[in-house]
Design an enzyme around this catalytic site. Structure first.
Site, PDB file in Angstrom:
ATOM      1  N   LYS A  83      33.504  11.242  -3.805  1.00 23.32           N
ATOM      2  CA  LYS A  83      32.072  11.421  -3.918  1.00 23.32           C
ATOM      3  C   LYS A  83      31.651   9.956  -2.735  1.00 23.32           C
ATOM      4  O   LYS A  83      32.196   9.304  -2.010  1.00 23.32           O
ATOM      5  CB  LYS A  83      32.000   9.738  -5.281  1.00 23.32           C
ATOM      6  CG  LYS A  83      30.380   9.665  -5.271  1.00 23.32           C
ATOM      7  CD  LYS A  83      30.265   9.256  -6.573  1.00 23.32           C
ATOM      8  CE  LYS A  83      28.774   8.684  -7.371  1.00 23.32           C
ATOM      9  NZ  LYS A  83      29.101   8.033  -8.484  1.00 23.32           N
ATOM     10  N   SER A 158      26.440   9.951 -11.309  1.00 22.68           N
ATOM     11  CA  SER A 158      25.574  10.457 -10.192  1.00 22.68           C
ATOM     12  C   SER A 158      26.815  11.434  -9.398  1.00 22.68           C
ATOM     13  O   SER A 158      26.697  11.723  -8.324  1.00 22.68           O
ATOM     14  CB  SER A 158      25.486   9.218  -9.736  1.00 22.68           C
ATOM     15  OG  SER A 158      26.442   7.844  -9.850  1.00 22.68           O
ATOM     16  N   SER A 182      28.190   7.099 -14.577  1.00 23.00           N
ATOM     17  CA  SER A 182      28.146   8.490 -13.500  1.00 23.00           C
ATOM     18  C   SER A 182      29.297   9.057 -13.264  1.00 23.00           C
ATOM     19  O   SER A 182      29.332   9.897 -12.416  1.00 23.00           O
ATOM     20  CB  SER A 182      28.124   7.731 -12.479  1.00 23.00           C
ATOM     21  OG  SER A 182      26.233   6.895 -12.162  1.00 23.00           O
TER      22      SER A 182
END
Length: 609
Positions: A83, A158, A182
């Site tokens: 990420k 996310s 997330s």
């Protein structure tokens, strides 16, 4: 089991071990699929030449050292996504904000260092909701990441890009982050596993914080076994991380669990989640567990603190300078959330801390009623159009069952359960106290082994074993066999459970023992004696007791009882309750009942008809 299309860590390791695939071939497959699936799941990656050079180096080491190399480098040659709020040396950390970082990171984050040392290859940075603020996966200037099953719906955020590339099989695992869900929400939307560690278990050095005090780096993978292996490698204390709190808990949960569920579950939208959650509850019961409806109001009230309280100021602290100098760089929804922090004062921050401390005390009572919680990973699965029409509201509803977990310091794992009538993935999340990461991972592997589900969006299933290849750390334990009042449900069992002991198995001794009812004991207790001949098999339970608790447990054992060595039916030896021979003189021999429970049952009066 071998497969012609290996995708999980276990499958890929097997292919590399037996020579049916090389790391170069694996990397070429990644590069081809990453190019063909030209969606905004990736933000940046090393050059083809750089990745292939790393692959060739892995192949050379494997050729030189042989398959035994996997003992020291268990992730040898495994590509993984990162990420893009986690530093990877040589790549910029953008956090999905084009004005935030243009220069590459100088060093790896601690978690990346550990994975590279284990042989893994970071192949790129994945897309996300900007500054890890969102649960939808659409708040990025690099584009909205679609769902891997239905492009009209969101991937979830996310950690949207990490979930997508795992579900599609481009990489066997990826790192996400999980502050408010997330890692869990996109796992649920994409039919994969999202393992969220206890806050502090994994170093966050090299992570751009969202809410630094409760941030977690999470693992997204196709199986719980793969996620557990990765967590076992990246976990551990970090002196450079002020929030590092590495405190392992039990290795496994009890065989029969009290599974707390929302008494009034909340759902929205057209995904068909209500029916699927009812089916998940039935699955829990079919596995022999008890479903316990609970009032989730205190948990939902705690969740409100995250965005409705001063914790949003932590997000402001992370990007304060950029917001002041380049507000136009921000996604409008993210900007409105971060700017809302300005309405909170230092006084509000302390009031929030007081409320959270009170909430932690109140919600701790949950664990007196349940061993774990099971919730829908999300209450809805919105479409891209629904999020565009109401970007704040559509996002906010998704955190109903995720926002409270890190605030309370708990652990969680999001697991696939199946598909709704509309063909959408549906997932559930199991939540446990802090430190139960290894136990949840083990439970997750067993859960997946019971369900014949496809892996991610690959369209095929796999043979999943109910045990872990390598478990995250757990507290060291000593197996102790109990024969009487410490058995499950009997008066002294609490002396085990309050010390964190977990039931390993129910079995019998070898046929070398006799059992006696000791007179005058309160509560009533039996005495077990080993004999040279004329013995029988006696029912026992074997409990794993944390070694740190052995001393206090021994202090509770009154004479004439003590701990000795018992031989079980399979021939193995464990510590267990035995009795001094002198105390058995005149005691009733109850060996014929085969165990203490059956003897107690014989004492109950039989009602006459």
């Amino acid at each position: 089991m071998t497969t012609s299309d290996p995708r999980t860590l276990a499958e890929l390791q097997q292919a590399l071990r037996n020579g049916t695939m090389t790391v170069r071939q694996l990397m070429l497959r990644f590069l081809k699929e990453q190019t063909q699936q030209a969606l905004p799941a990736w933000i940046s990656r090393p050059s083809d030449a750089a990745l292939l050079a790393q692959a060739d180096a892995c192949d050379a080491r494997l050729l030189s050292h042989g398959p035994g190399l996997f003992e020291t480098q268990p992730l040898l040659g495994m590509p993984f996504g990162v990420k893009d709020n986690i530093d990877v040396a040589g790549l910029p950390t953008t956090a999905a904000c084009k004005g935030f970082a243009t220069e590459p990171a100088a060093t790896h984050a601690v978690v990346i260092q550990k994975l590279v040392a284990a042989g893994a290859i970071p192949v790129g940075k994945t897309n996300l909701d900007q500054f890890a603020t969102g649960l939808v996966g659409t708040r990025s200037p690099y584009g909205a990441v679609p769902n891997s099953f239905d492009a009209a719906r969101v991937s979830g955020g996310s950690s949207s890009g990490s979930a997508y590339v795992v579900a599609k099989g481009q990489v066997p695992f990826a790192l996400g982050t999980d502050t408010a869900g997330s890692g869990r929400v996109p796992a649920g939307f994409n039919n994969i596993v999202g393992l969220k560690p206890t806050p502090g278990r994994v170093s966050t050095t090299g992570l751009l914080p969202a809410c630094r005090s409760i941030d977690c780096i999470s693992v997204l993978a196709l199986t719980a076994d793969d996620a557990a292996l990765v967590l076992a490698i990246i976990e551990g204390p970090d002196p450079a991380d002020a929030y590092s709190r590495f405190q392992p808990g039990p290795a496994k949960l009890k065989p029969r669990l009290r599974v707390g569920i929302p008494a009034r579950p909340v759902f929205a939208g057209d995904a068909g989640y209500r029916e699927s959650f009812a089916q998940a509850c039935a699955q829990v019961q079919s596995l022999g567990h008890e479903v316990v409806p609970l009032d989730f109001s205190p948990l939902h009230a705690t969740a409100e603190l995250l965005y409705g309280g001063p914790w949003v100021a932590e997000r402001h602290a992370a990007v304060e300078r950029l917001l002041a100098e380049q507000p136009e760089c921000f996604d409008p929804s993210v900007r409105s959330i971060v700017e809302s922090a300005r309405r909170f004062s230092a006084t509000d921050a302390f009031r929030g801390l007081y409320r959270l401390q009170a909430a932690r005390a109140e919600t701790a009572a949950v664990w007196k009623q349940a061993d774990v919680l099971m919730v829908p990973t999300a209450p809805a699965h919105p479409t891209m159009a629904e999020v565009a029409a109401d970007p704040i509201g559509a996002n906010a509803q998704l955190g109903a069952y995720t926002n409270f977990v890190n605030l309370l310091g708990w652990s969680a794992i999001a697991l696939p359960f199946g598909f709704t009538a509309r063909g959408l993935p549906f997932g559930v999340t199991f939540i446990a106290p802090g430190g139960f990461d290894s136990a949840l991972a083990q439970f997750g592997a067993a859960w997946q082994s019971q369900l014949d589900l496809p892996l991610g969006a690959l369209g095929r299933s796999a043979t999943i074993t109910p045990t872990l290849t390598r478990a995250p750390a757990s507290v060291p334990t000593l197996p102790i066999a109990v024969v009487g009042a410490h058995l499950s449900g009997l008066p002294l069992n609490g002396q085990l459970t309050e010390r964190g002991a977990t039931l390993r198995l129910t079995t019998t001794t070898a046929p070398q023992y006799r059992l006696y009812a000791l007179p005058g004991t309160v509560p009533p207790k039996p005495g077990l004696q080993r004999v040279g001949s004329g013995g029988a098999a006696i029912a026992v339970e074997v409990w794993d007791v944390p070694q740190s608790e052995i001393g206090s447990f021994l202090a509770l054992i009154p004479a004439p009882l003590g701990l000795g060595s018992l031989t079980l039916a399979d021939g193995s030896s464990v510590h267990g309750f035995v009795c001094e021979a002198l105390a058995l003189e005149g005691a009733r021999d109850i060996t014929e009942f085969g165990g203490w429970r059956h003897y107690l049952a014989s004492l109950k009066p039989v009602s006459s008809l």
